[in-house]
Design an enzyme around this catalytic site. Structure first.
Site, PDB file in Angstrom:
ATOM      1  N   GLN A 164      74.828  54.654  12.284  1.00 51.30           N
ATOM      2  CA  GLN A 164      74.102  54.957  13.523  1.00 51.30           C
ATOM      3  C   GLN A 164      74.095  56.448  13.844  1.00 51.30           C
ATOM      4  OE1 GLN A 164      75.376  52.146  16.604  1.00 51.30           O
ATOM      5  NE2 GLN A 164      73.767  50.760  15.899  1.00 51.30           N
ATOM      6  N   MET A 172      40.108  49.508  26.209  1.00 50.47           N
ATOM      7  CA  MET A 172      39.598  50.866  26.046  1.00 50.47           C
ATOM      8  C   MET A 172      39.209  51.124  24.589  1.00 50.47           C
ATOM      9  SD  MET A 172      38.671  53.413  27.750  1.00 50.47           S
ATOM     10  CE  MET A 172      39.478  53.702  29.323  1.00 50.47           C
TER      11      MET A 172
END
Lengths: 577, 163
Positions: A113, A477
């Site tokens: 990580q 859109m």
């Protein structure tokens, strides 16, 4: 007494008066989470995805003007937050993002990580820090809050390795701070103020165009005074809506790509433009070569780099919108000269002609639910007083056009980055800031899915947000552009296999309502808003073919707007010059 | 137009990448970039040579000033200034080239700083034009490698960049 880095972080948040932080735990952040557990001053809101944390903190920041705080773990924790950080950056929203990092001795080893958080966020933050020594921690956090909230606000990331949160030192939180390399200019240059007033009073066809800077500077009341003193027309950008009351006769509505005909034509034909806290973004200017060809421009902005970036201006004024506008008013009051009333009368006559086109009209006799109608009704029922967040796309434009905002910090949307998925998590931050006010998320079925997991957070913290989903089964859109510019080839804009939103809302423990007929819209909105302690997901099945008008196509000028076709013709051919 | 911008920035990790990142993200040109600590160890001095229209240079200056790590900056090309670049060149030095290169180094007021049976290593300081001219003159032999420092500079007279 010596405190651990984790305790210092929490003490700093307390001393900053931070009410809420939005976050998600993970290995590197565990010391900090432990410190949070041992106190109850700073309330932690557990989101379901780190993007939601950043948007929620952003929503809180935009609604209150105070910095929003995010806490994420290392690696995927911070990468998930990046979209939210970039969203805040583009819209100048003050965020402080605390990202845990792997222990200093593992940095650079491709540890579990691990990601270079400072590197990955650098292009989308106002500033960022990596704290390598617990002795620097409190001062760095002080700087982070100062930088995030002052000048042109923006997000600041503070990356804190796990061992730094375990090390101990004396806690000392500085009361104030000066930085030799960072000192925003707030006061406008007096000579520029005088020159600006000269130009303002010479104008025959003036316009005042204002953006998010007026909101950030908490200066809407000064803007109203300035506009009314002069009697000049005023238009707001998408980010500036609410700065000038939408129901006032001097207001021309929003400008730009989906702005009103009158606002854009006035921008095009004006001979003097007073731009305040706005940045001449491409969605505002259209083709810069065709932008306001007769205008002499005054530009007030707290960020010098915003001035002269896209459009060259005659009078630049660097400063805080509120302070500069106050100085302009003082200077105006000193002058004997008045605005040219004859010329102004002619200008308003022209503007009223443009207004009479009624560019936002839509078919009110349809058997299908028109999305504009839903927003209009919402506006009526809430008397324009709700806090409205939105996602991105057609519904966002309709909300901006049809919900007449009267105050600032009530319209919260992702204007710059255009982040679908913003609306719901942003609404969480807004609702926490204003627990007793109606918070409405106007969204679309494509956008809302992007952060739908936050319905779970809303359940956990009883956030009674009202979701208004304008469901046209398209990425509206995108479909609109494909209809206009790609010969109706609807490539991947169709939302196939949508969920049953009512059942989905209910599965999260909320109330769901589906509305399919225009006649049911008002009743459903009233019923939904009445459920003050529940999240209500109102799924409006709207007309799939409705487009947002007016529209300035990319690369066109303000005087080349497409208006709504009146006879069912294809719209792109229709142009009014 | 070519501009030399001198920047004093906080001597902190990542400050260099902020400047470099700004240039690449906004599509500005960098001809050269040098950076080193100053007499004040909390400050680094960076010299960026860039080119662009007046509007672009104005934006570059503003964007640089906006970086929190930038303490102060100066566009040296706005006034009288001195610019210098250091170049190290390794060349083949055999037969008649051995003498010819030595003569060239004298003419350009450079120095030979290392020698082997077959090579010279040369040092030369000057403006970009001077170094370019020297490299061109070196076609009397074969250049093995060139290392240039990039431009650094300072204003003439009383004008100074300090905190």
């Amino acid at each position: 007494m010596e405190l651990t880095g984790a305790d210092i972080i929490v003490r700093c948040l307390q001393d900053e008066g931070i009410e809420y932080i939005f976050g998600y735990p993970g290995g590197a952040a565990l010391h900090i989470y432990d410190a949070l557990y041992k106190q109850d001053k700073v309330k932690h809101i557990l989101v379901r995805h780190e993007q939601g944390a950043a948007h929620a903190a952003d929503g809180y920041a935009r609604a209150t003007g105070k910095p929003g705080v995010v806490l994420v773990t290392s690696g995927p924790g911070i990468t998930n937050a990046v979209t939210g950080i970039a969203t805040a950056y583009m819209d100048s929203s003050p965020l402080v993002v605390l990202s845990a990092q792997v222990p200093t001795h593992l940095i650079g080893d491709d540890a579990f990580q691990e990601v270079d958080a400072v590197g990955i966020t650098r292009p989308c933050v106002k500033h960022n820090f990596l704290v390598k020594d617990v002795n620097d921690l409190a001062m760095t956090l002080k700087k982070a809050f100062y930088i995030a909230a002052s000048g042109r606000p923006g997000p600041v990331v503070v990356d804190i390795p796990k061992d730094v949160t375990a090390h101990k030192t004396e806690y000392l939180y500085p009361k104030s701070l000066t930085m030799r390399s960072y000192a925003p200019v707030n006061k406008g240059h007096p000579k520029q103020i005088k020159r600006a007033v000269d130009l303002i009073l010479e104008a025959k066809r003036p316009i005042i165009y204002t953006g998010g800077g007026v909101v950030s500077a908490e200066s809407a009341d000064v803007l109203v005074e300035l506009v009314r003193t002069l009697g000049y027309p005023c238009t707001n950008t998408l980010m500036g809506l609410g700065s000038y009351p939408a129901d006032d006769a001097l207001f021309l509505g929003m400008l730009g790509m989906h702005g009103t005909y009158e606002a854009n034509m006035a921008m095009h034909d004006c001979d003097m433009m007073l731009a305040i806290g706005a940045r001449f973004d491409d969605r505002i200017t259209g083709d810069v070569a065709k932008f306001a060809p007769h205008a002499r421009i005054i530009h007030i902005d707290i960020d010098p780099s915003s001035i002269g970036k896209n459009v060259q201006v005659e009078i630049p004024i660097v400063g805080d919108a509120k302070m500069v506008m106050k100085d302009l008013l003082k200077e105006l009051n000193k002058r004997d000269k008045e605005p040219d009333t004859e010329a102004l009368k002619r200008w308003w006559t022209q503007i009223d002609k443009w207004r009479s086109i009624d560019c936002l009209s839509y078919d009110k006799n349809s058997d299908l639910i028109k999305p504009q109608y839903v927003i209009e009704k919402l506006f009526e029922i809430t008397d324009g007083g709700a806090l409205v967040t939105s996602d991105v796309g057609q519904h966002q434009m309709w909300a901006a056009q049809f919900y007449g905002f009267k105050k600032t910090r009530r319209w919260i949307n992702s204007g710059g980055l255009g982040t679908m998925g913003f609306g719901l998590p942003a609404a969480m931050g807004v609702q926490l800031a204003y627990p007793d006010e109606p918070v409405i998320c106007v969204t679309g079925e494509a956008s809302v899915i992007m952060c739908i997991q936050e319905l779970s957070t809303c359940k956990q913290y009883d956030l009674p947000i009202k979701m208004v989903n304008l469901n046209n089964r398209y990425m509206g859109m995108v479909r609109q552009w494909q209809e206009f510019f790609y010969d109706r080839r609807y490539s991947h804009s169709y939302m196939d296999a949508l969920p049953d939103f009512v059942a989905l809302a209910e599965s999260f423990g909320h109330v769901g309502i589906r509305i399919e007929k225009p006649g049911d819209v008002e009743g459903a909105l009233r019923e939904g808003l009445k459920l003050k302690d529940r999240l209500v997901f109102m799924d409006f099945i709207t007309d799939q073919t409705e487009n947002v008008y007016p529209m300035i196509a990319a690369g066109k000028g303000h005087n080349e707007m497409h208006l709504k076709p009146t006879n069912g013709e294809a719209p792109p051919e229709r142009e009014l010059a | 137009m070519r501009h030399i911008i001198s920047i004093l920035l906080e001597n902190e990790a990542g400050a260099l990448s902020r400047v470099a990142g700004l240039f690449s993200a906004r599509g500005y040109n960098i001809e050269s970039l040098t950076v080193a600590p100053t007499d004040d160890r909390t400050l680094s001095r960076m010299t960026v040579v860039t080119f662009g229209s007046d509007e672009i240079i104005e934006q570059i200056v503003k964007q640089l000033n906006k970086l929190v790590d930038v303490v102060r900056l100066q566009d040296l090309t706005e006034g009288a200034h001195i610019e210098r670049e250091l170049m190290l060149v390794k060349v083949k030095a055999l037969d008649h080239a051995r003498e010819e290169v030595k003569r060239l180094v004298d003419i350009f007021r450079g120095r030979i700083i290392d020698v082997t049976d077959s090579t010279y290593t040369l040092e030369l300081t000057g403006t970009v034009e001077k170094l370019d001219a020297f490299v061109k003159a070196l076609d009397v032999t074969e250049i093995i490698e060139v290392a240039r420092s990039g431009v650094t500079g300072i204003a003439r007279g009383d004008r100074a960049l300090s905190v």
